[in-house]
Motif scaffolding. Structure first.
Motif, short mmCIF file in Angstrom:
data_model
loop_
_atom_site.label_atom_id
_atom_site.label_comp_id
_atom_site.label_asym_id
_atom_site.label_seq_id
_atom_site.Cartn_x
_atom_site.Cartn_y
_atom_site.Cartn_z
N THR A 215 39.53 49.15 33.43
CA THR A 215 40.15 48.42 34.31
C THR A 215 39.16 47.23 35.08
OG1 THR A 215 39.57 50.30 36.10
CG2 THR A 215 41.94 50.46 35.21
N SER A 216 38.30 47.12 34.27
CA SER A 216 37.42 46.13 34.77
C SER A 216 38.04 44.89 34.67
CB SER A 216 36.23 46.07 33.83
OG SER A 216 36.35 45.66 32.76
N LEU A 217 37.87 43.89 35.62
CA LEU A 217 38.61 42.57 35.42
C LEU A 217 38.25 41.66 34.04
CD1 LEU A 217 38.28 41.02 39.28
CD2 LEU A 217 40.59 41.84 37.98
N LYS A 218 37.07 42.22 33.76
CA LYS A 218 36.47 41.40 32.50
C LYS A 218 37.44 41.77 31.11
CE LYS A 218 32.36 40.47 29.62
NZ LYS A 218 30.76 40.86 29.36
N TYR A 219 37.64 43.13 31.19
CA TYR A 219 38.66 43.67 30.08
C TYR A 219 39.92 43.22 30.20
CZ TYR A 219 40.96 46.67 26.64
OH TYR A 219 41.77 47.35 25.87
N MET A 220 40.46 43.21 31.31
CA MET A 220 41.80 42.88 31.67
C MET A 220 42.02 41.43 31.30
SD MET A 220 43.03 45.61 34.44
CE MET A 220 42.00 45.24 35.85
N GLU A 221 41.06 40.63 31.52
CA GLU A 221 41.17 39.02 31.49
C GLU A 221 41.13 38.81 29.86
OE1 GLU A 221 41.02 34.94 32.21
OE2 GLU A 221 41.00 36.76 33.55
N PHE B 255 51.10 45.42 44.10
CA PHE B 255 49.82 46.22 44.31
C PHE B 255 49.86 47.57 44.60
CE2 PHE B 255 48.32 41.44 45.72
CZ PHE B 255 48.02 41.37 44.26
N GLU B 256 50.82 47.90 45.47
CA GLU B 256 50.85 49.43 45.77
C GLU B 256 50.89 50.13 44.39
OE1 GLU B 256 54.02 49.77 48.37
OE2 GLU B 256 52.87 48.88 50.40
N THR B 257 51.94 49.78 43.60
CA THR B 257 52.13 50.29 42.41
C THR B 257 50.68 50.41 41.41
OG1 THR B 257 54.47 49.76 42.30
CG2 THR B 257 53.35 50.46 40.20
N VAL B 258 50.08 49.33 41.39
CA VAL B 258 48.98 49.09 40.74
C VAL B 258 47.92 50.10 41.28
CG1 VAL B 258 46.83 47.59 40.32
CG2 VAL B 258 49.36 46.78 39.83
N GLU B 259 47.83 50.29 42.53
CA GLU B 259 46.67 51.08 43.16
C GLU B 259 46.97 52.40 42.83
OE1 GLU B 259 45.47 48.45 47.38
OE2 GLU B 259 46.85 50.07 47.47
N LYS B 260 47.99 52.88 42.46
CA LYS B 260 48.53 54.26 42.03
C LYS B 260 48.13 54.42 40.59
CE LYS B 260 52.31 55.02 45.34
NZ LYS B 260 53.94 55.14 45.44
N MET B 261 48.46 53.52 39.98
CA MET B 261 47.97 53.53 38.62
C MET B 261 46.41 53.74 38.15
SD MET B 261 50.00 50.28 36.81
CE MET B 261 51.65 49.95 36.89
N ILE B 262 45.77 52.74 39.26
CA ILE B 262 44.29 53.00 38.81
C ILE B 262 43.35 54.03 39.63
CG2 ILE B 262 44.35 50.51 38.09
CD1 ILE B 262 42.87 49.85 40.49
N GLY B 263 44.23 54.56 40.47
CA GLY B 263 43.67 55.67 41.44
C GLY B 263 42.66 55.29 42.44
N ARG B 264 42.82 53.95 43.14
CA ARG B 264 41.91 53.41 43.92
C ARG B 264 42.63 52.15 44.66
NH1 ARG B 264 39.50 49.03 42.16
NH2 ARG B 264 39.22 48.69 39.59
N PRO B 265 42.32 51.65 45.81
CA PRO B 265 42.49 50.57 46.45
C PRO B 265 42.13 49.32 45.70
CG PRO B 265 41.65 52.00 48.21
CD PRO B 265 41.17 52.67 46.61
N LEU B 266 42.66 48.24 45.48
CA LEU B 266 42.54 47.15 45.07
C LEU B 266 41.55 46.20 45.96
CD1 LEU B 266 45.80 46.13 43.38
CD2 LEU B 266 43.66 46.70 42.23
N SER B 267 40.66 45.56 45.42
CA SER B 267 39.62 44.79 46.23
C SER B 267 40.53 43.37 46.25
CB SER B 267 38.23 44.70 45.49
OG SER B 267 38.26 43.79 44.47
N PRO B 268 39.85 42.48 47.29
CA PRO B 268 40.50 41.27 47.53
C PRO B 268 40.21 40.43 46.21
CG PRO B 268 39.24 41.75 49.65
CD PRO B 268 39.07 43.02 48.30
N THR B 269 39.17 40.53 45.47
CA THR B 269 38.81 39.83 44.36
C THR B 269 39.84 39.91 43.24
OG1 THR B 269 36.39 39.81 44.77
CG2 THR B 269 36.96 39.29 42.76
N GLU B 270 40.25 41.33 43.07
CA GLU B 270 41.02 41.84 42.24
C GLU B 270 42.43 41.38 42.32
OE1 GLU B 270 39.64 46.18 40.45
OE2 GLU B 270 40.22 46.20 42.64
N MET B 271 42.85 41.48 43.67
CA MET B 271 44.25 40.85 44.02
C MET B 271 44.28 39.23 43.82
SD MET B 271 45.31 42.90 47.39
CE MET B 271 43.93 42.92 48.48
N ASN B 272 43.08 38.51 43.92
CA ASN B 272 43.10 37.23 44.12
C ASN B 272 43.16 36.85 42.46
OD1 ASN B 272 42.93 35.28 46.09
ND2 ASN B 272 41.22 36.51 46.69
N THR B 273 42.54 37.55 41.61
CA THR B 273 42.49 37.23 40.20
C THR B 273 43.78 37.67 39.50
OG1 THR B 273 40.25 37.88 40.02
CG2 THR B 273 41.29 37.87 37.93
#
Length: 323
Positions: A163-169, A117-135
């Motif tokens: 980086t929207s959840l809809k697209y990544m899904e 998750f720390e790596t992902v947050e650096k990739m997208i340039g912002r903190p992850l929300s609980p919804t994103e982590m759960n997904t």
């Protein structure tokens, strides 16, 4: 706890502490008006003041219904707890801790998960929300992804600025359907996709179309030209040129019919044209078709007379829409 009866004596020079975790993981996904309700309520709670819904609505220029919706939104988000007694709210602001659904096989407390998750947050340039982590952790269970595959998936989407959840899904489903299990699988898949898009773009350029103009049905048809019928890209480009020169507009059905006729003539490569002493627009009858059995899956089973199709397309381009 804060009882919803309003009191007006606040110290304007004081301050109300707002958790950075709320800002990073809850505020970013919440409607702006709801954030205002949370913050004003937090101020009331911090100073142990009571307030009324009516006064809160007046202060925030919102309706009482919207205030009620906002409070229920935050309750559902797990940052406050609501109780009701004698038509009054009792609101408790809860401690904010990083929680991820414990139904998942992996937990946020796992060292490897935290590092991912720390790596992902650096990739997208912002903190992850609980919804994103759960997904994301849900995809590990649902699609059988490893953390490495999951990281590669998010990196791929981030490279496209999507980086929207809809697209990544959608990407996750495509990777699952393609049976990607290892990093090597992903690398091979992405290489093939990249090469396919290069061919798509050549076809679109030949037709004077932009990348955004292509639809899924168009991509499926182009895939069939290349994969099912086995045409070299140069042959497809020649069919595109024939189409544009003949009817002066791009038409996938028209190109499709040209290629079917060429297929039946034994043409697969540009060199095959020298061996076939037959015009590509020779009319074919249905019994002579030798197109692969599954080629028309998802398409109408009707056959086209190229000459008749050409007449209709030319009439359409001239604005002649009569029978």
């Amino acid at each position: 706890m804060s009882r919803c009866n309003f009191s007006n004596d606040f110290d304007d020079l004081g301050s109300t502490p707002v958790s950075n975790f709320f800002i990073n993981h809850y505020m970013l996904e919440a409607p702006g008006e709801y954030v205002k309700v949370y913050l004003l309520g937090l101020k009331y709670s911090y100073y142990n003041q009571s307030f009324s819904i009516e006064e809160m609505a007046e202060k925030l220029f919102m309706s009482e219904i919207d205030i009620d919706k906002a409070l229920k939104f935050w309750e559902k988000s797990g940052v406050i707890r609501l109780r009701y007694s004698d038509s009054e709210y009792y609101i408790e602001y809860l401690p904010l801790v990083k929680k991820v659904d414990d139904k998942h096989t992996l937990s946020i407390d796992d060292t490897e998960v935290r590092q991912m998750f720390e790596t992902v947050e650096k990739m997208i340039g912002r903190p992850l929300s609980p919804t994103e982590m759960n997904t994301y952790l849900g995809w590990v269970d649902e699609y059988g992804f490893s953390l490495e595959i999951l990281t590669m998936l998010i990196s791929y989407c981030a490279s496209k600025n999507k980086t929207s959840l809809k697209y990544m899904e959608k990407v996750a489903i495509a990777w699952h359907d393609a049976g990607l299990k290892t990093a090597l699988d992903v690398e091979a898949y992405l290489k093939a996709e990249s090469e396919k898009w290069i061919r798509y773009k050549k076809i679109l350029r030949a037709l004077g179309l932009k990348d955004d103009d292509v639809m899924e049905a168009h991509k499926a048809m182009m895939d069939r030209w290349m994969d099912d019928l086995g045409f070299d890209i140069d042959v497809i480009l020649k069919a595109c040129n024939e189409c544009v020169l003949k009817i002066n507009e791009p038409s996938f059905p028209y190109i499709n019919q040209i290629l079917i006729n060429w297929y039946n003539d034994g043409i697969r490569t540009i060199n095959d044209f020298d061996k076939v002493k037959k015009k590509p627009y020779t009319k074919k009858t249905a019994p002579n078709y030798k197109v692969p059995k599954n080629y028309f899956n998802g398409y109408s089973q009707r056959t086209y007379d190229v000459d008749e199709l050409e007449k209709k397309l030319l009439a359409h381009s001239r604005g002649e829409f009569g029978e």
